[in-house]
Design an enzyme around this catalytic site. Structure first.
Site, PDB file in Angstrom:
ATOM      1  N   PRO A 176     -21.510  -8.714   0.180  1.00 17.31           N
ATOM      2  CA  PRO A 176     -22.742  -8.186   0.779  1.00 17.31           C
ATOM      3  C   PRO A 176     -22.498  -7.434   2.076  1.00 17.31           C
ATOM      4  CG  PRO A 176     -22.560 -10.539   1.183  1.00 17.31           C
ATOM      5  CD  PRO A 176     -21.422 -10.183   0.267  1.00 17.31           C
TER       6      PRO A 176
ATOM      7  N   ASN B 282     -18.435  -3.810  -3.373  1.00 16.18           N
ATOM      8  CA  ASN B 282     -18.373  -3.916  -1.918  1.00 16.18           C
ATOM      9  C   ASN B 282     -19.527  -3.110  -1.323  1.00 16.18           C
ATOM     10  OD1 ASN B 282     -17.548  -4.361   0.707  1.00 16.18           O
ATOM     11  ND2 ASN B 282     -15.977  -2.774   0.676  1.00 16.18           N
TER      12      ASN B 282
ATOM     13  N   GLU C 290      -2.534  -2.107  -3.143  1.00 13.33           N
ATOM     14  CA  GLU C 290      -3.788  -1.443  -2.785  1.00 13.33           C
ATOM     15  C   GLU C 290      -3.644   0.057  -2.998  1.00 13.33           C
ATOM     16  OE1 GLU C 290      -6.678  -0.550   1.076  1.00 13.33           O
ATOM     17  OE2 GLU C 290      -5.154  -2.122   1.218  1.00 13.33           O
ATOM     18  N   GLY C 291      -4.637   0.649  -3.631  1.00 11.37           N
ATOM     19  CA  GLY C 291      -4.581   2.074  -3.909  1.00 11.37           C
ATOM     20  C   GLY C 291      -5.004   2.917  -2.719  1.00 11.37           C
TER      21      GLY C 291
ATOM     22  N   LYS D 113       0.878  -1.168   0.000  1.00 15.21           N
ATOM     23  CA  LYS D 113       0.000   0.000   0.000  1.00 15.21           C
ATOM     24  C   LYS D 113       0.916   1.219   0.000  1.00 15.21           C
ATOM     25  CE  LYS D 113      -3.981   2.161   2.265  1.00 15.21           C
ATOM     26  NZ  LYS D 113      -4.818   2.182   1.041  1.00 15.21           N
TER      27      LYS D 113
ATOM     28  N   GLY E  40      -7.986   6.078  -2.146  1.00 17.32           N
ATOM     29  CA  GLY E  40      -9.010   6.887  -2.799  1.00 17.32           C
ATOM     30  C   GLY E  40      -9.380   6.299  -4.147  1.00 17.32           C
TER      31      GLY E  40
END
Length: 203
Positions: A175, A146, A86-87, A9, A89
């Site tokens: 869910p 998500n 993982e980005g 990240k 925003g």
């Protein structure tokens, strides 16, 4: 076949941190991926204010080195078969004044999966993101939905819309969980989420 997966990240922000001054997001990422890589490679930049890297770097007087990010990614890639990044925003979140998350994705030359929500307005937001991916020639592989709140689109309807409008795969729908417990969710993930599109049928 076993695959050695690393995680990264590049940027994290927010007030929450542990006793080692590690971002809570990064702590969770490393814990559930069983990562033992140096934290400065997994997360080169952590800003203790909840804003974009560009804004945080100005407020805190902390210069961002893009070379530091690419070097960390290259080192992780040497130790693993693949690295999941993982980005922060969205694609247009600014890292510097003229450099955005989408620029970093392009520079790292990595496949991209976009995680979207399910509230009203999601289709518009998703299509804007999709068009930007095409404009930047990113290697978009598909979407994950998500559902972080109970209201909004019905999941199967939203999934169908996104697939029809983008001609892309929606890998899974996650869910909404009213009483969310991360440990319990991880233990029951394959029962709660259809991940067959990922090719993980034997998990």
């Amino acid at each position: 076949m076993d695959i050695d997966v690393g995680v990264m990240k590049p940027f994290a922000s927010g007030y929450k941190k542990n006793s080692n001054s590690l971002s809570q997001d990064v702590e969770i990422l490393m814990k559930y991926s069983d990562s033992h890589d140096p934290t400065d490679l997994v997360n080169p930049y952590f800003f203790e204010i909840p804003t974009s890297p560009y804004d945080a770097s100005k407020i805190l007087g902390q210069k961002i080195s893009l070379q530091k990010i690419t070097d960390a990614y290259d080192k992780l890639l040497l130790s693993h078969d693949l690295v999941i990044v993982e980005g922060i925003g969205g694609l247009m979140t600014p890292i510097t004044q003229n450099y955005f998350v989408s620029n970093l994705i392009s520079e790292l030359d990595i496949d991209t999966i976009i995680v979207i929500g399910s509230k009203l307005g999601t289709v518009n937001h998703t299509m804007l993101t999709y068009e930007h991916c095409k404009q930047m020639h990113l290697k978009l592989k598909g979407f994950v939905i998500n559902q972080t709140e109970p209201n909004g689109y019905e999941l199967s309807n939203l999934k169908q819309q996104i697939m029809e409008l983008t001609n892309q795969t929606v890998y899974c729908t996650i869910p909404y969980q009213k009483n969310f417990d991360l440990d319990l969710y991880i233990d029951n993930f394959t029962n709660l989420v259809n991940i067959s599109n990922f090719g993980f049928n034997d998990v």
